[in-house]
Design a protein around this motif. Structure first.
Motif, PDB file in Angstrom:
ATOM      1  N   ILE A   4       0.825  -1.216   0.000  1.00  0.00           N
ATOM      2  CA  ILE A   4       0.000   0.000   0.000  1.00  0.00           C
ATOM      3  C   ILE A   4       0.856   1.261   0.000  1.00  0.00           C
ATOM      4  N   GLU A   5       2.124   1.115   0.351  1.00  0.00           N
ATOM      5  CA  GLU A   5       2.968   2.312   0.332  1.00  0.00           C
ATOM      6  C   GLU A   5       3.777   2.446  -0.946  1.00  0.00           C
ATOM      7  N   THR A   6       3.434   1.667  -1.960  1.00  0.00           N
ATOM      8  CA  THR A   6       4.056   1.820  -3.284  1.00  0.00           C
ATOM      9  C   THR A   6       3.008   2.410  -4.230  1.00  0.00           C
ATOM     10  N   ASP A   7       3.419   2.672  -5.491  1.00  0.00           N
ATOM     11  CA  ASP A   7       2.414   3.205  -6.417  1.00  0.00           C
ATOM     12  C   ASP A   7       1.681   2.090  -7.163  1.00  0.00           C
ATOM     13  N   ARG A   8       1.882   0.831  -6.735  1.00  0.00           N
ATOM     14  CA  ARG A   8       1.131  -0.278  -7.335  1.00  0.00           C
ATOM     15  C   ARG A   8       0.606  -1.194  -6.211  1.00  0.00           C
ATOM     16  N   PRO A   9      -0.344  -0.667  -5.405  1.00  0.00           N
ATOM     17  CA  PRO A   9      -0.877  -1.501  -4.322  1.00  0.00           C
ATOM     18  C   PRO A   9      -1.681  -2.671  -4.886  1.00  0.00           C
ATOM     19  N   ARG A  10      -1.773  -3.731  -4.098  1.00  0.00           N
ATOM     20  CA  ARG A  10      -2.451  -4.955  -4.560  1.00  0.00           C
ATOM     21  C   ARG A  10      -3.460  -5.436  -3.530  1.00  0.00           C
ATOM     22  N   ILE A  11      -4.483  -6.134  -4.028  1.00  0.00           N
ATOM     23  CA  ILE A  11      -5.424  -6.836  -3.156  1.00  0.00           C
ATOM     24  C   ILE A  11      -5.374  -8.310  -3.548  1.00  0.00           C
ATOM     25  N   ALA A  12      -4.931  -9.147  -2.616  1.00  0.00           N
ATOM     26  CA  ALA A  12      -4.883 -10.593  -2.875  1.00  0.00           C
ATOM     27  C   ALA A  12      -6.114 -11.237  -2.248  1.00  0.00           C
ATOM     28  N   PHE A  13      -6.648 -12.270  -2.893  1.00  0.00           N
ATOM     29  CA  PHE A  13      -7.828 -12.968  -2.356  1.00  0.00           C
ATOM     30  C   PHE A  13      -7.947 -14.338  -3.016  1.00  0.00           C
ATOM     31  N   ARG A  14      -8.846 -15.159  -2.484  1.00  0.00           N
ATOM     32  CA  ARG A  14      -9.160 -16.452  -3.110  1.00  0.00           C
ATOM     33  C   ARG A  14     -10.610 -16.458  -3.574  1.00  0.00           C
ATOM     34  N   HIS A  15     -10.832 -16.988  -4.760  1.00  0.00           N
ATOM     35  CA  HIS A  15     -12.208 -17.164  -5.242  1.00  0.00           C
ATOM     36  C   HIS A  15     -12.891 -18.266  -4.424  1.00  0.00           C
ATOM     37  N   PRO A  16     -14.236 -18.370  -4.518  1.00  0.00           N
ATOM     38  CA  PRO A  16     -14.937 -19.391  -3.719  1.00  0.00           C
ATOM     39  C   PRO A  16     -14.420 -20.812  -3.957  1.00  0.00           C
ATOM     40  N   ASP A  17     -13.885 -21.099  -5.153  1.00  0.00           N
ATOM     41  CA  ASP A  17     -13.371 -22.457  -5.401  1.00  0.00           C
ATOM     42  C   ASP A  17     -11.928 -22.630  -4.913  1.00  0.00           C
ATOM     43  N   GLY A  18     -11.376 -21.592  -4.257  1.00  0.00           N
ATOM     44  CA  GLY A  18     -10.036 -21.716  -3.677  1.00  0.00           C
ATOM     45  C   GLY A  18      -8.925 -21.144  -4.551  1.00  0.00           C
ATOM     46  N   THR A  19      -9.236 -20.819  -5.808  1.00  0.00           N
ATOM     47  CA  THR A  19      -8.209 -20.284  -6.709  1.00  0.00           C
ATOM     48  C   THR A  19      -7.721 -18.926  -6.226  1.00  0.00           C
ATOM     49  N   PRO A  20      -6.380 -18.763  -6.065  1.00  0.00           N
ATOM     50  CA  PRO A  20      -5.875 -17.447  -5.654  1.00  0.00           C
ATOM     51  C   PRO A  20      -5.955 -16.450  -6.806  1.00  0.00           C
ATOM     52  N   ASP A  21      -6.169 -15.173  -6.473  1.00  0.00           N
ATOM     53  CA  ASP A  21      -6.231 -14.119  -7.492  1.00  0.00           C
ATOM     54  C   ASP A  21      -5.698 -12.841  -6.864  1.00  0.00           C
ATOM     55  N   GLU A  22      -5.512 -11.828  -7.704  1.00  0.00           N
ATOM     56  CA  GLU A  22      -4.922 -10.594  -7.218  1.00  0.00           C
ATOM     57  C   GLU A  22      -5.367  -9.431  -8.098  1.00  0.00           C
ATOM     58  N   LEU A  23      -5.641  -8.289  -7.465  1.00  0.00           N
ATOM     59  CA  LEU A  23      -5.931  -7.064  -8.212  1.00  0.00           C
ATOM     60  C   LEU A  23      -4.728  -6.155  -8.062  1.00  0.00           C
ATOM     61  N   SER A  24      -4.208  -5.700  -9.184  1.00  0.00           N
ATOM     62  CA  SER A  24      -3.099  -4.758  -9.169  1.00  0.00           C
ATOM     63  C   SER A  24      -3.689  -3.388  -9.500  1.00  0.00           C
ATOM     64  N   ARG A  45      -1.355   4.415  -0.431  1.00  0.00           N
ATOM     65  CA  ARG A  45      -2.427   4.418  -1.435  1.00  0.00           C
ATOM     66  C   ARG A  45      -3.657   3.643  -0.975  1.00  0.00           C
ATOM     67  N   LEU A  46      -3.732   3.379   0.341  1.00  0.00           N
ATOM     68  CA  LEU A  46      -4.938   2.758   0.922  1.00  0.00           C
ATOM     69  C   LEU A  46      -5.792   3.836   1.584  1.00  0.00           C
ATOM     70  N   PHE A  47      -7.079   3.815   1.293  1.00  0.00           N
ATOM     71  CA  PHE A  47      -8.028   4.756   1.905  1.00  0.00           C
ATOM     72  C   PHE A  47      -9.149   3.959   2.573  1.00  0.00           C
ATOM     73  N   LEU A  48      -9.566   4.402   3.761  1.00  0.00           N
ATOM     74  CA  LEU A  48     -10.676   3.743   4.465  1.00  0.00           C
ATOM     75  C   LEU A  48     -11.947   4.569   4.290  1.00  0.00           C
ATOM     76  N   ALA A  49     -13.085   3.872   4.204  1.00  0.00           N
ATOM     77  CA  ALA A  49     -14.373   4.564   4.093  1.00  0.00           C
ATOM     78  C   ALA A  49     -15.442   3.775   4.835  1.00  0.00           C
ATOM     79  N   GLY A  50     -16.423   4.469   5.381  1.00  0.00           N
ATOM     80  CA  GLY A  50     -17.551   3.824   6.061  1.00  0.00           C
ATOM     81  C   GLY A  50     -17.135   3.208   7.395  1.00  0.00           C
ATOM     82  N   ASP A  51     -17.801   2.101   7.754  1.00  0.00           N
ATOM     83  CA  ASP A  51     -17.587   1.466   9.058  1.00  0.00           C
ATOM     84  C   ASP A  51     -16.139   1.005   9.282  1.00  0.00           C
ATOM     85  N   ALA A  52     -15.357   0.852   8.237  1.00  0.00           N
ATOM     86  CA  ALA A  52     -13.939   0.501   8.421  1.00  0.00           C
ATOM     87  C   ALA A  52     -13.241   1.583   9.242  1.00  0.00           C
TER      88      ALA A  52
END
Ligand code: DHB
Length: 391
Positions: free
Chosen positions: A132-152, A281-288
Motif C-alpha cells: 500500500i505504500e508503493t504506487d502499485r498496491p495490490r489486493i490478494a484474495f481467493r475465489h470461492p473455489d479456492g483459486t488465488p487471485d490478485e488485483l493490481s 495508497r490505501l483509503f478507508l471509508a464507512g464502518d472501516a
C-alpha cells in the motif's frame, strides 16, 4: 488483474464508490467475503438522508426507491406522557428522510453495477492488502473455489466494515483512534403487523429507550434498549411485546398494534473513529473507519458521504494527476464524521436510561427533552442533523 481502484467490501461505501467512479469514467473492481445472497438478504439500516435520495436519483438508481420507499416529513419523540411532532420539512426548508432499507439499496446498486459491466467478486476469502505504500498496491484474495487471485491497482479502498482487513492494514501503533462503548444494547425485531403510527417514534421511558419504525405497510421494525450482554434466548416474544407496550403506550390512549415476530437479535452500541483514514495508497471509508450508535440512523449515510468525497479526490488524481484531494480526504471526511458522531451520541444519551446516571444527570436528560419539545430552535438543530448536514 489490473484495475484503477480496487475496493474491498460490497456494502453501501464500496458500491456507491464504484458507481461514482464509473460515472467519472474510472474503473474499479469490488471483492466481498460474503455471498451475494447474504449481502442482499441481511436486514440492517433503513433510513436515507435527503441528499442520499437525490444522489441515487441523479445516478439513475432511484426508480424503485421512488416507488417502494416512504418519505417521512417528520418524526415523533416521546417521554413520559408527552408526545410531540418534530416537523423535519418545515424546519429544514423542505427536506425529508426516506425509509428504504439498506439491503434494497444494495440490491439496486449491485444489479445496476453488473448491468454496466462492473466486476464484483462475491464469496472471496483470505483478502489482504499489499504494497500500500508503493504506487502499485495490490489486493490478494481467493475465489470461492479456492483459486488465488490478485488485483493490481492504482489505489485501494477498505470499505470492508469494522471487522475487515482494511483498517488492520495500517499498523495499530500508527492509527489514531477514539471510542466509547455504551452500557446499552438494542434488541431489534421484525414483525408481521400493521402500521401503528404514521411516523417513527423515538421514546424515552424510565425502563429504557424504545423505537418504532417500519419496513412496509405489513412489516414493522421495533427496537428496545437492553443490556448489551443479554442473550436473546431470555427474550421470548411475549416479553418483548410487553416491554414495547409499556414503553411506547405512555401518551394518551394510543395503542401499539402487535403481530408475529419473525426475526430478532441484540446489537451493542458503540462510537468509534479511526482518524487515520489513509496510509500510502490505501483509503478507508464507512464502518472501516467509524461506527456510530444507531440512534438517529447516521451509519449508512455517513458511509456514502465518505465515498462522495473520496470519489472526487480519486477522479482528480487519476484524470489530472492532482493528489491534493486525496491528501485532504481524511480531514475533509472527518469534519462531517465528528458531527455525525456528536449527533448520534447526543440522541443516544438523551433517549437511553443509564443505571449509572446520577439523579442530577437524569434531570438534565429530562430537561433536554423538555427543551426540545418546546423550542423551535432546538428542534431545528435536530432536524438539520437528522435530514443530513449540507456539504
Ligand atoms: C431505523 C433505525 C434507526 O437507528 C433509526 O434511528 C431510525 C430508523 C430503522 O431501522 O428503520
Amino acid at each position: 488483474t489490473r484495475t484503477q481502484v480496487g475496493i474491498v467490501g460490497c456494502g453501501p461505501a464500496g458500491l456507491f464508490l464504484a458507481h461514482l467512479l464509473h460515472r467519472a469514467g474510472i474503473e474499479s473492481v469490488i471483492v466481498e467475503s460474503r455471498t451475494r445472497e447474504a449481502v442482499e438478504g441481511t436486514i440492517r439500516a433503513g433510513l436515507l438522508e435527503h441528499w442520499v435520495t437525490e444522489l441515487m436519483r441523479d445516478m439513475g438508481l432511484g426508480d424503485r426507491m421512488a416507488r417502494e420507499g416512504h418519505a417521512h416529513d417528520g418524526i415523533t419523540l416521546q417521554y413520559g406522557a408527552t408526545r410531540f411532532h418534530l416537523p423535519l420539512d418545515e424546519l429544514t426548508g423542505g427536506k425529508r428522510v426516506t425509509l428504504y432499507p439498506q439491503h434494497e439499496v444494495l440490491i439496486d446498486l449491485i444489479a445496476a453495477r453488473l448491468a454496466d459491466g462492473g466486476r464484483i467478486h462475491f464469496g472471496v476469502s483470505d483478502t489482504a492488502f499489499h504494497d500500500i505504500e508503493t504506487d502499485r498496491p495490490r489486493i490478494a484474495f481467493r475465489h470461492p473455489d479456492g483459486t488465488p487471485d490478485e488485483l493490481s491497482c492504482d489505489y485501494v479502498v477498505g470499505a470492508d466494515g469494522f471487522h475487515g482487513p482494511g483498517r488492520r492494514a495500517i499498523p495499530a501503533a500508527e492509527r489514531r483512534e477514539y471510542d466509547r462503548t455504551y452500557p446499552f444494547g438494542w434488541l431489534g425485531i421484525l414483525a408481521h403487523a400493521p402500521l401503528s403510527w404514521h411516523e417513527l417514534i423515538y421514546a424515552r421511558h424510565e425502563e429504557g429507550f424504545a423505537l418504532l419504525t417500519t419496513r412496509t405497510p405489513e412489516i414493522q421494525r421495533l427496537y428496545i434498549q437492553c443490556d448489551p450482554r443479554d442473550d436473546i434466548a431470555n427474550w421470548p416474544d411475549e416479553r418483548i411485546w410487553a416491554a414495547l407496550h409499556r414503553r411506547l403506550e405512555t401518551a394518551g390512549d394510543w395503542k401499539l398494534a402487535d403481530g408475529r415476530i419473525f426475526q430478532k437479535g441484540i446489537i451493542p452500541l458503540r462510537s468509534f473513529v479511526c482518524e487515520t483514514m489513509r496510509r500510502g495508497r490505501l483509503f478507508l471509508a464507512g464502518d472501516a473507519a467509524h461506527i456510530v450508535p444507531p440512534t438517529g440512523a447516521k451509519g449508512l449515510n455517513l458511509a456514502v458521504a465518505d465515498v462522495l468525497v473520496l470519489s472526487r479526490a480519486l477522479e482528480a488524481a487519476l484524470r489530472r494527476g492532482d493528489e491534493s484531494g486525496l491528501d485532504a480526504y481524511p480531514a475533509t471526511a472527518l469534519r462531517r464524521i465528528w458531527k455525525a458522531e456528536r449527533f448520534s451520541w447526543m440522541m443516544t444519551t438523551m433517549l437511553h436510561v443509564d443505571a449509572a446516571e446520577t439523579p442530577f444527570e437524569h434531570r438534565i436528560r429530562m430537561a433536554d427533552l423538555d427543551f426540545l419539545a418546546g423550542s423551535r430552535n432546538a428542534q431545528a438543530a435536530v432536524a438539520e442533523n437528522y435530514v443530513g448536514l449540507p456539504f
